[in-house]
Design an enzyme around this catalytic site. Sequence first.
Site, PDB file in Angstrom:
ATOM      1  N   HIS A 163       0.852  -1.197   0.000  1.00  0.00           N
ATOM      2  CA  HIS A 163       0.000   0.000   0.000  1.00  0.00           C
ATOM      3  C   HIS A 163       0.884   1.242   0.000  1.00  0.00           C
ATOM      4  CE1 HIS A 163      -3.792   2.269   0.721  1.00  0.00           C
ATOM      5  NE2 HIS A 163      -2.955   3.132   1.277  1.00  0.00           N
ATOM      6  N   TYR A 199     -11.930   1.702   1.428  1.00  0.00           N
ATOM      7  CA  TYR A 199     -11.430   2.563   2.506  1.00  0.00           C
ATOM      8  C   TYR A 199     -12.641   3.231   3.149  1.00  0.00           C
ATOM      9  CZ  TYR A 199      -8.122   5.799   4.803  1.00  0.00           C
ATOM     10  OH  TYR A 199      -7.369   6.501   5.714  1.00  0.00           O
ATOM     11  N   ASP A 208       2.169   2.897   3.253  1.00  0.00           N
ATOM     12  CA  ASP A 208       1.314   4.062   3.018  1.00  0.00           C
ATOM     13  C   ASP A 208       2.123   5.302   2.630  1.00  0.00           C
ATOM     14  OD1 ASP A 208      -1.164   5.311   2.672  1.00  0.00           O
ATOM     15  OD2 ASP A 208      -1.124   6.156   4.679  1.00  0.00           O
TER      16      ASP A 208
END
Length: 301
Positions: free
Chosen positions: A31, A157, A257
């Site tokens: 991610h 999400y 992230d």
Amino acid sequence: MSDQITPGWIPFHPAPSRPRFTLPPGAVDAHCHVFGPQAKFPFSPQRKYTPCDASAEQLFSLRDHLGFERNVIVQATCHGSDNRALLEALHTAGGRARGVVTIGTGIGDAELESMHAAGVRGVRFNFVRRLVDFTPKDDLLQIARRIAPLGWHVVVYFEARDLPELRDFFTELPLPVVVDHMGSPDVSQPVDGPEFGMFVQLMADYAHIWSKVTCPERFSVSGPPARDGERAPYRDVAPFARRLVEAFPDRVLWGTDWPHPNLKNHMPDDGLLVDFIPQIAPTLALQKRLLVDNPMRLYWS
Ligand code: 0GY
């Protein structure tokens, strides 16, 4: 929306440390994002924030620094459904990156096929109100039905308070559903409490639901280590992630992230974030499933 970087924006860490934890060979950062560069890949007029540039070149240099072999690049909302920055990143990755895009119902079959050839394997549905405008569930379902035959999945999400309303939609989707960031838990609540319990139960009941055990820096109240030299960061988030890794070892993914959009308090040292992993996946076998086997099955098989 101004082209100036959003006031208060915290840029990604300029010089992350090298992790002490050694990643297994073939580890995937499952991610991460690319932002622009804005001059080449303008942000969406509908975006809710303007980030700093974060190029594919910078992402791949972080990959090498941390010891990952591959990336899964997820379309960020600041680029809307214009996936050109992501597709260009896949193109330059030499087979070492896959992508998760944002698309509308009007997309043609030829474009989907060309995205597949470029390395796209999923579509992101974003329900976080501060990031996106509402998309009708009928449209999302239509998209899910279009991409299922390609062997793709959806990445969702959402905020924890919205799970009760979204639950039935997720359980009925005809393809794997990968939940971003453990469903955004409130880690000041007990790990055995009703809120996180609902998410754990969802994964227990539905084998097509996966979770990314990502973003301790986003949810932590205790924060990164207060003392220099401490390498067990974000301790308060660890029990939540560990619960999922131990209960569903074949349906969890991990990612940095990077470049960490919209953080308000601090920017994590990405090396320290990697050192979070042994707290949540304490054995070599769990680490290999989390970092290699699971992402390879979902994105490279
Ligand atoms: C994240 C988190 C955020 C943003 C986005 O696409 C995005 O804009 O994903 C966020 O602001 O919480 O995981 O990247």
